[in-house]
Write a protein that holds these residues in place. Sequence first.
Motif, PDB file in Angstrom:
ATOM      1  N   LEU A  28      -6.945  21.306  50.415  1.00  0.00           N
ATOM      2  CA  LEU A  28      -6.470  21.168  51.749  1.00  0.00           C
ATOM      3  C   LEU A  28      -7.489  20.364  52.463  1.00  0.00           C
ATOM      4  O   LEU A  28      -7.807  19.532  53.283  1.00  0.00           O
ATOM      5  CB  LEU A  28      -5.545  21.764  52.218  1.00  0.00           C
ATOM      6  N   LEU A  29      -8.633  21.783  52.121  1.00  0.00           N
ATOM      7  CA  LEU A  29      -9.650  21.120  53.564  1.00  0.00           C
ATOM      8  C   LEU A  29     -10.448  20.293  53.304  1.00  0.00           C
ATOM      9  O   LEU A  29     -11.032  19.133  53.920  1.00  0.00           O
ATOM     10  CB  LEU A  29     -10.428  22.347  53.533  1.00  0.00           C
ATOM     11  N   ASP A  31      -9.244  17.085  51.113  1.00  0.00           N
ATOM     12  CA  ASP A  31      -8.522  16.213  51.455  1.00  0.00           C
ATOM     13  C   ASP A  31      -6.894  16.877  51.952  1.00  0.00           C
ATOM     14  O   ASP A  31      -5.970  17.127  51.177  1.00  0.00           O
ATOM     15  CB  ASP A  31      -8.583  15.415  50.468  1.00  0.00           C
ATOM     16  N   GLY A  32      -6.795  16.460  53.002  1.00  0.00           N
ATOM     17  CA  GLY A  32      -5.652  17.293  53.981  1.00  0.00           C
ATOM     18  C   GLY A  32      -4.060  15.953  53.328  1.00  0.00           C
ATOM     19  O   GLY A  32      -3.054  16.507  53.422  1.00  0.00           O
ATOM     20  N   ARG A  33      -4.861  14.788  53.048  1.00  0.00           N
ATOM     21  CA  ARG A  33      -3.574  14.403  52.450  1.00  0.00           C
ATOM     22  C   ARG A  33      -3.504  14.508  50.842  1.00  0.00           C
ATOM     23  O   ARG A  33      -2.654  13.941  50.500  1.00  0.00           O
ATOM     24  CB  ARG A  33      -3.868  12.958  52.554  1.00  0.00           C
ATOM     25  N   MET A  34      -3.301  15.119  49.478  1.00  0.00           N
ATOM     26  CA  MET A  34      -3.625  15.531  48.697  1.00  0.00           C
ATOM     27  C   MET A  34      -2.031  16.201  48.558  1.00  0.00           C
ATOM     28  O   MET A  34      -1.501  16.984  49.293  1.00  0.00           O
ATOM     29  CB  MET A  34      -4.113  17.045  48.149  1.00  0.00           C
ATOM     30  N   VAL A  63      -2.521  27.822  57.690  1.00  0.00           N
ATOM     31  CA  VAL A  63      -3.155  26.161  58.168  1.00  0.00           C
ATOM     32  C   VAL A  63      -2.008  25.845  59.366  1.00  0.00           C
ATOM     33  O   VAL A  63      -1.091  25.986  59.619  1.00  0.00           O
ATOM     34  CB  VAL A  63      -2.346  25.586  56.610  1.00  0.00           C
ATOM     35  N   THR A  64      -2.600  25.647  60.128  1.00  0.00           N
ATOM     36  CA  THR A  64      -2.093  25.210  61.020  1.00  0.00           C
ATOM     37  C   THR A  64      -1.786  23.612  61.671  1.00  0.00           C
ATOM     38  O   THR A  64      -0.950  23.083  62.670  1.00  0.00           O
ATOM     39  CB  THR A  64      -2.651  25.878  62.699  1.00  0.00           C
ATOM     40  N   GLY A  65      -2.215  23.045  60.882  1.00  0.00           N
ATOM     41  CA  GLY A  65      -2.296  21.342  61.170  1.00  0.00           C
ATOM     42  C   GLY A  65      -2.714  20.803  59.573  1.00  0.00           C
ATOM     43  O   GLY A  65      -3.768  21.329  59.234  1.00  0.00           O
ATOM     44  N   TYR A  66      -2.143  19.348  59.848  1.00  0.00           N
ATOM     45  CA  TYR A  66      -2.937  18.360  59.110  1.00  0.00           C
ATOM     46  C   TYR A  66      -3.946  17.746  60.052  1.00  0.00           C
ATOM     47  O   TYR A  66      -3.597  16.935  61.416  1.00  0.00           O
ATOM     48  CB  TYR A  66      -2.625  17.664  58.315  1.00  0.00           C
ATOM     49  N   THR A  67      -5.322  17.091  60.228  1.00  0.00           N
ATOM     50  CA  THR A  67      -5.728  16.044  61.166  1.00  0.00           C
ATOM     51  C   THR A  67      -7.300  15.142  60.036  1.00  0.00           C
ATOM     52  O   THR A  67      -7.784  15.394  59.022  1.00  0.00           O
ATOM     53  CB  THR A  67      -6.507  16.802  62.344  1.00  0.00           C
ATOM     54  N   ALA A  68      -6.267  14.237  60.720  1.00  0.00           N
ATOM     55  CA  ALA A  68      -7.367  12.872  59.985  1.00  0.00           C
ATOM     56  C   ALA A  68      -8.979  13.313  61.135  1.00  0.00           C
ATOM     57  O   ALA A  68      -9.105  13.677  61.769  1.00  0.00           O
ATOM     58  CB  ALA A  68      -7.433  11.114  60.484  1.00  0.00           C
ATOM     59  N   GLN A  69     -10.388  13.073  59.998  1.00  0.00           N
ATOM     60  CA  GLN A  69     -11.462  13.290  60.250  1.00  0.00           C
ATOM     61  C   GLN A  69     -12.051  11.909  60.742  1.00  0.00           C
ATOM     62  O   GLN A  69     -12.668  11.039  60.219  1.00  0.00           O
ATOM     63  CB  GLN A  69     -12.224  13.315  59.353  1.00  0.00           C
ATOM     64  N   VAL A  70     -12.204  11.987  62.645  1.00  0.00           N
ATOM     65  CA  VAL A  70     -12.610  10.934  62.863  1.00  0.00           C
ATOM     66  C   VAL A  70     -14.387  10.882  63.305  1.00  0.00           C
ATOM     67  O   VAL A  70     -14.899  11.285  64.078  1.00  0.00           O
ATOM     68  CB  VAL A  70     -12.170  10.168  64.382  1.00  0.00           C
ATOM     69  N   GLY A 157     -18.381  20.964  61.821  1.00  0.00           N
ATOM     70  CA  GLY A 157     -17.202  20.865  61.290  1.00  0.00           C
ATOM     71  C   GLY A 157     -16.557  21.562  59.576  1.00  0.00           C
ATOM     72  O   GLY A 157     -15.992  21.259  58.466  1.00  0.00           O
TER      73      GLY A 157
END
Lengths: 168, 168
Positions: A28-29, A31-34, A63-70, A157
């Motif tokens: 999940l680190l 690919d958080g959208r897996m 796991v505290t959440g999911y986010t886009a990497q920008v 990161g």
Amino acid sequence: MRNDPPRVQPLDYPSAMEDLDRRLVGLLLADGRMSYTDLGKATGLSTSAVHQRVRRLEERGVVTGYTAQVSPDALGLPLTALISVAPFDPSAPDDVPDRLRHITEIEDCHSVAGVESYILKVRVSTPGDLEDLLARIRSAANVSTRTTVVLSTPWEGRSASAAAGEVS
Amino acid sequence: MRNDPPRVQPLDYPSAMEDLDRRLVGLLLADGRMSYTDLGKATGLSTSAVHQRVRRLEERGVVTGYTAQVSPDALGLPLTALISVAPFDPSAPDDVPDRLRHITEIEDCHSVAGVESYILKVRVSTPGDLEDLLARIRSAANVSTRTTVVLSTPWEGRSASAAAGEVS
DNA sequence: ACTGAAAATCCCTTAAG
DNA sequence: CTTAAGGGATTTTCAGT
């Protein structure tokens, strides 16, 4: 390296996490959208089992959440700096974080042990913006600052935790 | 604050990004698993339009990926430190990042302007582990180190870009 | 560039063993 | 934890504007 004295308890710290959980976190680190389905295929678990485990990881606060990497560059924020701050008046109550929180350019705020009290990581567009930002920080929190400009970032990161999910 | 000289070009830097894109980025920063459907509802766009824009954001390198947010504490890495490193031999070719990359405890690696060459952010379990890590860093890259221990982190990873996606 | 809808796929959830 | 299956939602595409 270090002379290990025998530990009183041979425990690994709170990290009572199974290998499967580590693998899931690692995936999940990366690919958080897996999807749970794909996570299942990657770990050999059924979808339901993955679902359970991920939910538990979330509930336990691993796991505290999911986010886009920008990319800051792509967003027009190519200039990163690290700012050490020290209160002008050490006797005043230390509410520096509260006073700085509204400044969105500050990405990280660490309280540190050292001559200075806090270290901030900030992102701006131009040196001029950095100049402005420093003035705002100083006046908002009544602090002096020492700024280190980041020239480049070989990596960032990389979540040390990722090592946990490595393919053995 | 600062005395703005007139700009030659009244442009905003590379950030030729529309408002809608900023909103989408902001939403994905807040929840990287949000569906295109929901992103559409939140922005007033159709699912297809969202799909197009997010795809373009990914292609343009604005959004570089998606990841889970993980609590280092919960993972058994409660100790964070910032390490400044300076090469012992300034005449040697500077391949410090390459020499350090395999050390997974190093989350960030910034090349900086200052007395020291790099600043690293690391996470470990215990002071003993930090001691080990420092020894490994010194010997792997032939550098001296200066370590600042993080006492607490009021916030971290707040992506300055999030401001772009704020509700107005 | 966005809309709208249709198709196909995939996902989540539940239940039972 | 697994398998199985239902129902539902999501992604993706395509034609139209």
